[in-house]
Design a protein around this motif. Sequence first.
Motif, PDB file in Angstrom:
ATOM      1  N   PRO A   3     -11.284 -15.821 -12.020  1.00  0.00           N
ATOM      2  CA  PRO A   3     -10.425 -14.723 -12.484  1.00  0.00           C
ATOM      3  C   PRO A   3     -10.015 -13.766 -11.377  1.00  0.00           C
ATOM      4  O   PRO A   3      -8.884 -13.301 -11.354  1.00  0.00           O
ATOM      5  CB  PRO A   3     -11.290 -14.007 -13.524  1.00  0.00           C
ATOM      6  N   GLU A   4     -10.894 -13.472 -10.433  1.00  0.00           N
ATOM      7  CA  GLU A   4     -10.537 -12.521  -9.384  1.00  0.00           C
ATOM      8  C   GLU A   4      -9.518 -13.087  -8.405  1.00  0.00           C
ATOM      9  O   GLU A   4      -8.950 -12.373  -7.610  1.00  0.00           O
ATOM     10  CB  GLU A   4     -11.773 -12.015  -8.637  1.00  0.00           C
ATOM     11  N   LEU A   5      -9.257 -14.387  -8.466  1.00  0.00           N
ATOM     12  CA  LEU A   5      -8.275 -15.007  -7.593  1.00  0.00           C
ATOM     13  C   LEU A   5      -6.947 -15.253  -8.294  1.00  0.00           C
ATOM     14  O   LEU A   5      -6.021 -15.782  -7.703  1.00  0.00           O
ATOM     15  CB  LEU A   5      -8.817 -16.325  -7.036  1.00  0.00           C
ATOM     16  N   GLN A   6      -6.841 -14.884  -9.565  1.00  0.00           N
ATOM     17  CA  GLN A   6      -5.592 -15.040 -10.292  1.00  0.00           C
ATOM     18  C   GLN A   6      -4.534 -14.140  -9.670  1.00  0.00           C
ATOM     19  O   GLN A   6      -4.824 -13.016  -9.269  1.00  0.00           O
ATOM     20  CB  GLN A   6      -5.776 -14.655 -11.766  1.00  0.00           C
ATOM     21  N   PRO A   7      -3.280 -14.609  -9.605  1.00  0.00           N
ATOM     22  CA  PRO A   7      -2.237 -13.738  -9.078  1.00  0.00           C
ATOM     23  C   PRO A   7      -2.057 -12.519  -9.973  1.00  0.00           C
ATOM     24  O   PRO A   7      -2.222 -12.598 -11.178  1.00  0.00           O
ATOM     25  CB  PRO A   7      -0.980 -14.607  -9.098  1.00  0.00           C
ATOM     26  N   LEU A   8      -1.728 -11.391  -9.357  1.00  0.00           N
ATOM     27  CA  LEU A   8      -1.471 -10.182 -10.131  1.00  0.00           C
ATOM     28  C   LEU A   8      -0.173 -10.363 -10.913  1.00  0.00           C
ATOM     29  O   LEU A   8       0.767 -10.973 -10.424  1.00  0.00           O
ATOM     30  CB  LEU A   8      -1.343  -8.981  -9.205  1.00  0.00           C
ATOM     31  N   PRO A   9      -0.096  -9.815 -12.112  1.00  0.00           N
ATOM     32  CA  PRO A   9       1.144  -9.913 -12.872  1.00  0.00           C
ATOM     33  C   PRO A   9       2.237  -9.069 -12.217  1.00  0.00           C
ATOM     34  O   PRO A   9       1.955  -8.133 -11.485  1.00  0.00           O
ATOM     35  CB  PRO A   9       0.766  -9.344 -14.239  1.00  0.00           C
ATOM     36  N   ASP A  10       3.481  -9.429 -12.508  1.00  0.00           N
ATOM     37  CA  ASP A  10       4.588  -8.611 -12.011  1.00  0.00           C
ATOM     38  C   ASP A  10       4.525  -7.238 -12.627  1.00  0.00           C
ATOM     39  O   ASP A  10       4.112  -7.088 -13.775  1.00  0.00           O
ATOM     40  CB  ASP A  10       5.928  -9.248 -12.372  1.00  0.00           C
ATOM     41  N   GLY A  11       4.950  -6.223 -11.853  1.00  0.00           N
ATOM     42  CA  GLY A  11       5.051  -4.816 -12.228  1.00  0.00           C
ATOM     43  C   GLY A  11       4.653  -4.516 -13.657  1.00  0.00           C
ATOM     44  O   GLY A  11       3.990  -5.304 -14.271  1.00  0.00           O
ATOM     45  N   PRO A  12       4.997  -3.353 -14.117  1.00  0.00           N
ATOM     46  CA  PRO A  12       5.919  -2.467 -13.429  1.00  0.00           C
ATOM     47  C   PRO A  12       5.241  -1.521 -12.437  1.00  0.00           C
ATOM     48  O   PRO A  12       5.893  -0.959 -11.589  1.00  0.00           O
ATOM     49  CB  PRO A  12       6.552  -1.668 -14.563  1.00  0.00           C
ATOM     50  N   LEU A  13       3.926  -1.352 -12.533  1.00  0.00           N
ATOM     51  CA  LEU A  13       3.243  -0.376 -11.690  1.00  0.00           C
ATOM     52  C   LEU A  13       2.609  -1.038 -10.475  1.00  0.00           C
ATOM     53  O   LEU A  13       2.163  -2.184 -10.540  1.00  0.00           O
ATOM     54  CB  LEU A  13       2.168   0.356 -12.494  1.00  0.00           C
ATOM     55  N   PRO A  14       2.522  -0.317  -9.359  1.00  0.00           N
ATOM     56  CA  PRO A  14       1.853  -0.854  -8.169  1.00  0.00           C
ATOM     57  C   PRO A  14       0.364  -1.075  -8.427  1.00  0.00           C
ATOM     58  O   PRO A  14      -0.252  -0.371  -9.230  1.00  0.00           O
ATOM     59  CB  PRO A  14       2.049   0.234  -7.108  1.00  0.00           C
ATOM     60  N   THR A  84       7.007 -13.572  -2.525  1.00  0.00           N
ATOM     61  CA  THR A  84       7.199 -12.130  -2.413  1.00  0.00           C
ATOM     62  C   THR A  84       8.201 -11.665  -3.464  1.00  0.00           C
ATOM     63  O   THR A  84       9.258 -12.266  -3.619  1.00  0.00           O
ATOM     64  CB  THR A  84       7.718 -11.775  -1.012  1.00  0.00           C
ATOM     65  N   ARG A  85       7.838 -10.601  -4.168  1.00  0.00           N
ATOM     66  CA  ARG A  85       8.709 -10.013  -5.179  1.00  0.00           C
ATOM     67  C   ARG A  85       8.745  -8.509  -4.962  1.00  0.00           C
ATOM     68  O   ARG A  85       7.732  -7.907  -4.631  1.00  0.00           O
ATOM     69  CB  ARG A  85       8.190 -10.313  -6.584  1.00  0.00           C
ATOM     70  N   SER A  86       9.913  -7.901  -5.162  1.00  0.00           N
ATOM     71  CA  SER A  86      10.065  -6.458  -5.029  1.00  0.00           C
ATOM     72  C   SER A  86      10.781  -5.914  -6.245  1.00  0.00           C
ATOM     73  O   SER A  86      11.631  -6.594  -6.823  1.00  0.00           O
ATOM     74  CB  SER A  86      10.866  -6.112  -3.776  1.00  0.00           C
ATOM     75  N   TRP A  87      10.458  -4.675  -6.608  1.00  0.00           N
ATOM     76  CA  TRP A  87      11.110  -4.013  -7.740  1.00  0.00           C
ATOM     77  C   TRP A  87      10.940  -2.514  -7.621  1.00  0.00           C
ATOM     78  O   TRP A  87      10.073  -2.028  -6.902  1.00  0.00           O
ATOM     79  CB  TRP A  87      10.551  -4.521  -9.075  1.00  0.00           C
ATOM     80  N   ALA A  88      11.782  -1.789  -8.336  1.00  0.00           N
ATOM     81  CA  ALA A  88      11.675  -0.336  -8.414  1.00  0.00           C
ATOM     82  C   ALA A  88      10.763  -0.016  -9.591  1.00  0.00           C
ATOM     83  O   ALA A  88      10.997  -0.516 -10.698  1.00  0.00           O
ATOM     84  CB  ALA A  88      13.050   0.292  -8.629  1.00  0.00           C
ATOM     85  N   PRO A  89       9.734   0.793  -9.371  1.00  0.00           N
ATOM     86  CA  PRO A  89       8.813   1.113 -10.479  1.00  0.00           C
ATOM     87  C   PRO A  89       9.457   2.097 -11.454  1.00  0.00           C
ATOM     88  O   PRO A  89      10.410   2.804 -11.085  1.00  0.00           O
ATOM     89  CB  PRO A  89       7.618   1.736  -9.777  1.00  0.00           C
ATOM     90  N   PRO A  90       8.943   2.165 -12.670  1.00  0.00           N
ATOM     91  CA  PRO A  90       9.471   3.146 -13.616  1.00  0.00           C
ATOM     92  C   PRO A  90       9.118   4.564 -13.187  1.00  0.00           C
ATOM     93  O   PRO A  90       8.071   4.794 -12.594  1.00  0.00           O
ATOM     94  CB  PRO A  90       8.755   2.790 -14.926  1.00  0.00           C
TER      95      PRO A  90
END
Length: 92
Positions: A3-14, A84-90
């Motif tokens: 579980p600790e090696l699972q990729p982090l989900p996409d946003g919205p928060l850093p 790599t993914r980038s986004w503007a946070p809320p």
Amino acid sequence: MLPELQPLPDGPLPQPGDWIRLEAGAVPGAPADARYLVAQWHQDNPALYELHHPEDHPDHLDWAAVVTIDVITLVTRQTYDHGTRSWAPPRN
């Protein structure tokens, strides 16, 4: 996969480990084009992000600032599985 090696989900928060950019003038002395590493939540408060300088900065072993989501303009996350993914946070 552990579980600790699972990729982090996409946003919205850093999340810790993400790279962020700040709003110009949000932190005194911080250039608008600088990027910072989200090291951890400050004092375990998920509304406060403790930032570190990148490795090529002379003070990279020291924290750079503590900020809220309101001054973060861009979040970039790198993962093995999703690249790599980038986004503007809320904004609040």
